[in-house]
Design a protein around this motif. Structure first.
Motif, mmCIF file in Angstrom:
data_model
loop_
_atom_site.group_PDB
_atom_site.id
_atom_site.type_symbol
_atom_site.label_atom_id
_atom_site.label_comp_id
_atom_site.label_asym_id
_atom_site.label_seq_id
_atom_site.Cartn_x
_atom_site.Cartn_y
_atom_site.Cartn_z
ATOM 1 N N TYR A 1 25.485 53.439 47.465
ATOM 2 C CA TYR A 1 25.043 53.998 48.746
ATOM 3 C C TYR A 1 23.519 54.065 48.780
ATOM 4 C CZ TYR A 1 29.871 55.370 49.661
ATOM 5 O OH TYR A 1 31.217 55.355 49.889
ATOM 6 N N LEU B 1 29.458 58.046 57.276
ATOM 7 C CA LEU B 1 28.983 59.339 57.740
ATOM 8 C C LEU B 1 29.719 60.448 57.000
ATOM 9 C CD1 LEU B 1 29.244 57.415 60.580
ATOM 10 C CD2 LEU B 1 27.973 59.384 61.411
ATOM 11 N N GLY C 1 20.391 55.691 54.857
ATOM 12 C CA GLY C 1 21.100 55.558 56.124
ATOM 13 C C GLY C 1 20.293 54.854 57.190
ATOM 14 N N SER D 1 32.331 51.468 60.301
ATOM 15 C CA SER D 1 31.975 52.863 60.030
ATOM 16 C C SER D 1 33.131 53.595 59.369
ATOM 17 C CB SER D 1 31.603 53.583 61.329
ATOM 18 O OG SER D 1 30.520 52.950 61.981
ATOM 19 N N ARG E 1 28.418 51.563 57.507
ATOM 20 C CA ARG E 1 27.925 52.909 57.834
ATOM 21 C C ARG E 1 28.947 53.937 57.339
ATOM 22 N NH1 ARG E 1 28.119 52.849 63.458
ATOM 23 N NH2 ARG E 1 25.890 52.511 63.812
ATOM 24 N N VAL F 1 24.066 60.258 57.628
ATOM 25 C CA VAL F 1 24.309 58.814 57.701
ATOM 26 C C VAL F 1 23.851 58.150 56.406
ATOM 27 C CG1 VAL F 1 23.892 56.683 58.975
ATOM 28 C CG2 VAL F 1 23.955 58.883 60.199
ATOM 29 N N THR F 2 24.735 57.377 55.795
ATOM 30 C CA THR F 2 24.391 56.601 54.609
ATOM 31 C C THR F 2 24.814 55.147 54.832
ATOM 32 O OG1 THR F 2 26.522 56.919 53.485
ATOM 33 C CG2 THR F 2 24.855 58.618 53.154
ATOM 34 N N THR F 3 24.314 54.267 53.961
ATOM 35 C CA THR F 3 24.670 52.845 54.010
ATOM 36 C C THR F 3 25.370 52.463 52.715
ATOM 37 O OG1 THR F 3 22.739 52.342 55.392
ATOM 38 C CG2 THR F 3 23.787 50.501 54.252
ATOM 39 N N SER G 1 19.631 60.273 59.650
ATOM 40 C CA SER G 1 19.569 59.266 58.599
ATOM 41 C C SER G 1 18.296 59.480 57.806
ATOM 42 C CB SER G 1 19.594 57.849 59.194
ATOM 43 O OG SER G 1 18.482 57.626 60.036
ATOM 44 N N SER H 1 21.348 59.183 51.547
ATOM 45 C CA SER H 1 20.802 58.950 52.885
ATOM 46 C C SER H 1 19.305 58.678 52.846
ATOM 47 C CB SER H 1 21.088 60.161 53.785
ATOM 48 O OG SER H 1 20.727 59.877 55.118
ATOM 49 N N SER I 1 18.120 63.372 58.041
ATOM 50 C CA SER I 1 19.238 64.196 57.582
ATOM 51 C C SER I 1 18.726 65.393 56.778
ATOM 52 C CB SER I 1 20.214 63.360 56.748
ATOM 53 O OG SER I 1 19.648 62.959 55.518
#
Length: 355
Positions: free
Chosen positions: A236, A180, A239, A198, A178, A138-140, A67, A215, A71
């Motif tokens: 986005y 990915l 992460g 996720s 989440r 990993v991103t949010t 993340s 990320s 990453s």
């Protein structure tokens, strides 16, 4: 005890290390945590792990999950020459310069330039076609006020999120998801994650750069990335908001989770940094080996601490760059010590149980 390293292992990892030492073929997963400039403190360890140990022949994939800045570090490992990628990354990262209170658009533009330096001319293609490295970014994906770029609204959303998170980490699912991006196809060990909502997306030529940028898009500091190709539409962000130090279920397996980390502990999410009681338990780390700087190593660093994002405002550029270069130089000591422990097979003698 090791002079420069803190080595912590879960019971399954300790058994493997006592039996066989640290071997590339025993490593299944390598996490990379969020932390901005903190990654510079691990560069010496990364050089040994990425450029030496993990280049040994292997018969099964190595899953890399990161993340934010983690990453980006792992994107170096997933290239043909990880050490060269790390060098390009470090040079470009140190050379960042900003005016006071830079707008998110400027930080985003500079971050994109750092990422291009990290990737070099062929890095993106090498990541996507790597014979054994499987990168998970990993991103949010944010909802509601968290998806708004206007600073006041975004800040309100994050304050509300922090308050709810203090009650339960599961409340994060009300405002974020989440997502990915990965090259593992159906073999991802993280396909069954159920702690938070996720989504899994294929990492492609069209979305590799935007996924990596997202990320590392720190809220209120860097602009979010919008509508990434091949993923659900939306905004986005970093992460690390959902997975700050990656306290996740690493799945069933017999191999090691090899975790170079800034700290001898794991913080689950970004909102948990100030919650001293919110630290990861040992359940997800039974087969993990955590390698972190020792207290003695920290004493040798400028200010007796690893780099932090506040250095951009606390220090003048020349002073910051000088301090960070010293961190990189001191990191070579950690790398040398790790190399010796691996070569002699004595790494298990220096490990403390992870409890």
């Amino acid at each position: 005890m090791s002079q420069s390293l803190t080595l912590l292992a879960g019971p399954d990892a300790l058994r493997i290390l006592r039996e066989r030492g640290l071997r590339a073929e025993d490593v299944d997963i390598l996490p990379g945590a969020s932390g901005g400039p903190k990654w510079l403190a691990l560069e010496g360890i990364d050089q040994v792990l990425f450029g030496e140990l993990l280049q040994q022949p292997r018969t099964r994939p190595l899953h890399l999950i990161g993340s934010s800045i983690g990453s980006w570090r792992l994107a170096c490992l997933a290239q043909k020459n990880p050490v060269a990628a790390l060098k390009r990354f470090a040079d470009a990262y140190l050379d960042q310069r900003y005016p006071p209170k830079p707008p998110p658009s400027l930080v985003s533009q500079t971050s994109a330039q750092v990422l291009e330096a990290l990737l070099g001319p062929d890095g993106a293609e090498e990541i996507l076609t790597h014979p054994w490295a499987r990168l998970h970014v990993v991103t949010t994906r944010c909802k509601g006020l968290l998806a708004v770029e206007q600073a006041g609204a975004q800040l309100t959303g994050f304050v509300l999120g922090a308050l709810a998170n203090a009650v339960s980490r599961r409340t994060l699912g009300l405002q974020m998801q989440r997502v990915l991006f990965h090259t593992a196809g159906d073999t991802s060990p993280f396909a069954g994650l159920k702690d938070l909502p996720s989504v899994h997306c294929a990492l492609t030529r069209d979305n590799l750069r935007p996924a990596l940028l997202a990320s590392g898009s720190i809220p209120l500091v860097i602009a979010g990335v919008h509508d990434i190709p091949g993923a659900p539409p939306g905004t986005y962000r970093d992460g690390g908001v959902v997975d700050y130090h990656l306290d996740v279920d690493y799945g069933a397996g017999d191999g090691l989770v090899l975790y170079p980390h800034f700290y001898p502990y794991v913080v689950p999410g970004w909102f948990d940094k100030s919650l001293k009681w919110r630290r990861a338990g040992p359940l997800n780390f039974r087969r993990a080996l955590i390698i972190a700087p020792s207290p003695a190593h920290l004493e040798r660093l400028p200010g007796k601490r690893i780099p932090d994002r506040v250095d951009f405002t606390r220090l003048k550029d020349d002073e910051r760059i000088r301090a960070w270069k010293q961190v990189l130089t001191e990191g070579e000591r950690m790398g040398d010590e790790l190399r010796e422990l691996i070569a002699t097979g004595r790494i298990a003698d220096h490990i403390q149980p992870l409890v």
